[in-house]
Design a protein around this motif. Structure first.
Motif, PDB file in Angstrom:
ATOM      1  N   LYS A  46       0.836  -1.206   0.000  1.00 24.38           N
ATOM      2  CA  LYS A  46       0.000   0.000   0.000  1.00 24.38           C
ATOM      3  C   LYS A  46       0.872   1.258   0.000  1.00 24.38           C
ATOM      4  CE  LYS A  46      -3.729   2.311   2.365  1.00 24.38           C
ATOM      5  NZ  LYS A  46      -4.703   2.312   3.425  1.00 24.38           N
ATOM      6  N   GLN A  47       1.964   1.237   0.751  1.00 25.36           N
ATOM      7  CA  GLN A  47       2.869   2.373   0.793  1.00 25.36           C
ATOM      8  C   GLN A  47       3.512   2.601  -0.571  1.00 25.36           C
ATOM      9  OE1 GLN A  47       6.194   1.904   3.420  1.00 25.36           O
ATOM     10  NE2 GLN A  47       6.698   4.077   3.373  1.00 25.36           N
ATOM     11  N   GLN A  48       3.917   1.534  -1.235  1.00 19.59           N
ATOM     12  CA  GLN A  48       4.533   1.661  -2.562  1.00 19.59           C
ATOM     13  C   GLN A  48       3.541   2.246  -3.566  1.00 19.59           C
ATOM     14  OE1 GLN A  48       7.726   1.093  -3.451  1.00 19.59           O
ATOM     15  NE2 GLN A  48       8.199   0.673  -1.319  1.00 19.59           N
ATOM     16  N   ARG A  49       2.308   1.772  -3.502  1.00 18.96           N
ATOM     17  CA  ARG A  49       1.279   2.312  -4.409  1.00 18.96           C
ATOM     18  C   ARG A  49       1.019   3.782  -4.132  1.00 18.96           C
ATOM     19  NH1 ARG A  49      -2.853  -2.802  -4.235  1.00 18.96           N
ATOM     20  NH2 ARG A  49      -1.697  -4.090  -5.708  1.00 18.96           N
ATOM     21  N   SER A  50       0.975   4.133  -2.858  1.00 16.46           N
ATOM     22  CA  SER A  50       0.740   5.526  -2.485  1.00 16.46           C
ATOM     23  C   SER A  50       1.876   6.409  -2.965  1.00 16.46           C
ATOM     24  CB  SER A  50       0.599   5.635  -0.969  1.00 16.46           C
ATOM     25  OG  SER A  50       0.449   6.974  -0.591  1.00 16.46           O
ATOM     26  N   MET A  51       3.107   5.923  -2.865  1.00 17.39           N
ATOM     27  CA  MET A  51       4.251   6.698  -3.341  1.00 17.39           C
ATOM     28  C   MET A  51       4.206   6.860  -4.856  1.00 17.39           C
ATOM     29  SD  MET A  51       7.260   5.208  -0.862  1.00 17.39           S
ATOM     30  CE  MET A  51       8.557   5.813  -1.897  1.00 17.39           C
ATOM     31  N   ALA A  52       3.799   5.813  -5.562  1.00 18.22           N
ATOM     32  CA  ALA A  52       3.701   5.895  -7.022  1.00 18.22           C
ATOM     33  C   ALA A  52       2.616   6.895  -7.429  1.00 18.22           C
ATOM     34  CB  ALA A  52       3.414   4.524  -7.614  1.00 18.22           C
ATOM     35  N   ALA A  84      -8.379  13.659  -5.794  1.00 19.87           N
ATOM     36  CA  ALA A  84      -9.593  12.831  -5.872  1.00 19.87           C
ATOM     37  C   ALA A  84      -9.634  12.063  -7.190  1.00 19.87           C
ATOM     38  CB  ALA A  84     -10.833  13.701  -5.718  1.00 19.87           C
ATOM     39  N   GLN A  85      -9.266  12.721  -8.273  1.00 14.25           N
ATOM     40  CA  GLN A  85      -9.274  12.112  -9.595  1.00 14.25           C
ATOM     41  C   GLN A  85      -8.264  10.966  -9.699  1.00 14.25           C
ATOM     42  OE1 GLN A  85      -7.911  14.782 -12.709  1.00 14.25           O
ATOM     43  NE2 GLN A  85      -9.721  14.273 -13.933  1.00 14.25           N
ATOM     44  N   GLU A  86      -7.088  11.137  -9.083  1.00 17.30           N
ATOM     45  CA  GLU A  86      -6.032  10.118  -9.145  1.00 17.30           C
ATOM     46  C   GLU A  86      -6.209   9.037  -8.074  1.00 17.30           C
ATOM     47  OE1 GLU A  86      -3.566   9.741 -11.368  1.00 17.30           O
ATOM     48  OE2 GLU A  86      -4.282  11.470 -12.491  1.00 17.30           O
ATOM     49  N   GLY A  87      -7.124   9.272  -7.129  1.00 20.59           N
ATOM     50  CA  GLY A  87      -7.323   8.297  -6.055  1.00 20.59           C
ATOM     51  C   GLY A  87      -6.168   8.272  -5.075  1.00 20.59           C
ATOM     52  N   ALA A  88      -5.534   9.416  -4.904  1.00 21.87           N
ATOM     53  CA  ALA A  88      -4.396   9.513  -4.000  1.00 21.87           C
ATOM     54  C   ALA A  88      -4.747  10.420  -2.837  1.00 21.87           C
ATOM     55  CB  ALA A  88      -3.179  10.067  -4.736  1.00 21.87           C
ATOM     56  N   SER A  89      -3.933  10.349  -1.811  1.00 21.67           N
ATOM     57  CA  SER A  89      -4.119  11.202  -0.648  1.00 21.67           C
ATOM     58  C   SER A  89      -2.767  11.805  -0.285  1.00 21.67           C
ATOM     59  CB  SER A  89      -4.654  10.379   0.520  1.00 21.67           C
ATOM     60  OG  SER A  89      -4.620  11.129   1.707  1.00 21.67           O
ATOM     61  N   PRO A  90      -2.737  13.093   0.062  1.00 18.04           N
ATOM     62  CA  PRO A  90      -1.448  13.693   0.407  1.00 18.04           C
ATOM     63  C   PRO A  90      -0.816  13.071   1.656  1.00 18.04           C
ATOM     64  CG  PRO A  90      -3.233  15.298   0.653  1.00 18.04           C
ATOM     65  CD  PRO A  90      -3.820  14.058   0.090  1.00 18.04           C
ATOM     66  N   THR A  91      -1.618  12.480   2.524  1.00 20.01           N
ATOM     67  CA  THR A  91      -1.091  11.854   3.742  1.00 20.01           C
ATOM     68  C   THR A  91      -1.259  10.336   3.712  1.00 20.01           C
ATOM     69  OG1 THR A  91      -3.214  12.126   4.861  1.00 20.01           O
ATOM     70  CG2 THR A  91      -1.584  13.890   5.143  1.00 20.01           C
ATOM     71  N   GLY A  92      -1.519   9.779   2.557  1.00 18.49           N
ATOM     72  CA  GLY A  92      -1.809   8.352   2.439  1.00 18.49           C
ATOM     73  C   GLY A  92      -0.692   7.434   2.879  1.00 18.49           C
ATOM     74  N   GLY A  93       0.541   7.812   2.679  1.00 10.38           N
ATOM     75  CA  GLY A  93       1.658   6.946   3.028  1.00 10.38           C
ATOM     76  C   GLY A  93       2.181   7.136   4.441  1.00 10.38           C
ATOM     77  N   CYS A  94       1.712   8.171   5.130  1.00  9.83           N
ATOM     78  CA  CYS A  94       2.259   8.477   6.459  1.00  9.83           C
ATOM     79  C   CYS A  94       1.940   7.402   7.487  1.00  9.83           C
ATOM     80  CB  CYS A  94       1.744   9.818   6.950  1.00  9.83           C
ATOM     81  SG  CYS A  94       2.324  11.198   5.961  1.00  9.83           S
ATOM     82  N   LEU A  95       0.686   6.998   7.587  1.00 12.83           N
ATOM     83  CA  LEU A  95       0.295   6.007   8.589  1.00 12.83           C
ATOM     84  C   LEU A  95       0.995   4.683   8.346  1.00 12.83           C
ATOM     85  CD1 LEU A  95      -1.468   5.289  11.004  1.00 12.83           C
ATOM     86  CD2 LEU A  95      -3.260   4.632   9.410  1.00 12.83           C
ATOM     87  N   VAL A  96       1.080   4.303   7.097  1.00 11.62           N
ATOM     88  CA  VAL A  96       1.729   3.043   6.744  1.00 11.62           C
ATOM     89  C   VAL A  96       3.206   3.089   7.127  1.00 11.62           C
ATOM     90  CG1 VAL A  96       2.304   1.530   4.819  1.00 11.62           C
ATOM     91  CG2 VAL A  96       0.069   2.603   4.920  1.00 11.62           C
ATOM     92  N   THR A  97       3.815   4.254   7.031  1.00 11.75           N
ATOM     93  CA  THR A  97       5.215   4.408   7.394  1.00 11.75           C
ATOM     94  C   THR A  97       5.411   4.338   8.903  1.00 11.75           C
ATOM     95  OG1 THR A  97       5.512   5.831   5.467  1.00 11.75           O
ATOM     96  CG2 THR A  97       7.226   5.912   7.136  1.00 11.75           C
ATOM     97  N   LEU A  98       4.436   4.815   9.675  1.00 10.79           N
ATOM     98  CA  LEU A  98       4.580   4.867  11.128  1.00 10.79           C
ATOM     99  C   LEU A  98       4.262   3.537  11.825  1.00 10.79           C
ATOM    100  CD1 LEU A  98       3.023   8.357  11.842  1.00 10.79           C
ATOM    101  CD2 LEU A  98       5.437   7.746  11.803  1.00 10.79           C
ATOM    102  N   ILE A  99       3.499   2.671  11.216  1.00 11.10           N
ATOM    103  CA  ILE A  99       3.095   1.416  11.856  1.00 11.10           C
ATOM    104  C   ILE A  99       4.285   0.523  12.225  1.00 11.10           C
ATOM    105  CG2 ILE A  99       1.887  -0.765  11.447  1.00 11.10           C
ATOM    106  CD1 ILE A  99      -0.322   0.869  10.125  1.00 11.10           C
ATOM    107  N   PRO A 100       5.299   0.369  11.381  1.00 11.48           N
ATOM    108  CA  PRO A 100       6.418  -0.502  11.777  1.00 11.48           C
ATOM    109  C   PRO A 100       7.218  -0.002  12.981  1.00 11.48           C
ATOM    110  CG  PRO A 100       6.407  -0.195   9.409  1.00 11.48           C
ATOM    111  CD  PRO A 100       5.401   0.759   9.973  1.00 11.48           C
TER     112      PRO A 100
END
Length: 195
Positions: A46-52, A84-100
């Motif tokens: 999910k993090q990789q997709r969000s970064m892409a 919204a059009q790209e299905g991305a979020s500006p903070t989408g990768g942050c939570l995934v990064t903090l979980i580990p």
């Protein structure tokens, strides 16, 4: 620190289960790491997709910045539409990064506090042992309070007669710690030598 020690205690049960099966702490840590990686794998994807997606959005965002450089409000509206059009979020990768992070800190506390977090020896027994070691001539000067439990494990064969004499640990705890202290050899290394 208490929150990470809490995670360490929870992960200690999993680590102890692996240890119970393989009877080697190094192999148990390796198996635990594989389990953690398997659990975190979907989050990693999910993090990789969000970064892409953020990379795609960044290119288009530069175009919007040029187009609306004099109208900040319109620029913000267009950027929101773009996300919204790209299905991305500006903070989408942050939570995934903090979980580990809490997982790795929990594992760290499980490793440096093996008696309380992996073996789950009562804290008052560990405290008695800590006070005992701090007062024992010849050991108190070299005793590391940061790695108390690792010091106990490292020197357990030498300290066991004293622990028995002064009833620092119960006989069941002595047996468990004795068995556990001999399981730190992994690939020719003693895992107690360097925490």
């Amino acid at each position: 620190m208490q929150i990470f020690n809490f995670f360490g205690s929870i992960f200690g049960y999993v680590l102890w289960a692996f240890y119970f099966v393989v009877r080697n702490y190094g192999v148990a840590i390796l198996l635990f790491t594989i389990l953690v990686k398997a659990v975190l794998f979907p989050l990693s994807i999910k993090q990789q997709r969000s970064m892409a997606a953020s990379g795609k959005v960044a290119e288009k965002q530069k175009i919007l910045a040029e187009r609306y450089k004099n109208d900040k409000q319109k620029y913000q509206e267009e950027v929101q539409k773009l996300y919204a059009q790209e299905g991305a979020s500006p903070t989408g990768g942050c939570l995934v990064t903090l979980i580990p992070f809490p997982i790795m800190m929990g594992l760290y506390y499980t490793v440096i506090n093996p008696l309380s977090n992996a073996v789950h020896i009562a804290s008052d027994s560990i405290n008695r042992a800590t006070l005992f070691l701090a007062q024992m001539p010849g050991i108190s000067s070299t005793f590391s309070t940061r790695f108390t439990e690792m010091e106990i494990m490292r020197n357990f064969d030498t300290l066991a007669p004293y622990f028995r004499q002064y009833q620092v640990f119960s006989e069941a705890e002595m047996q468990t710690i004795g068995d556990f202290s001999h399981s730190f050899q992994f690939l020719g290394l003693n895992l107690l030598d360097t925490p």
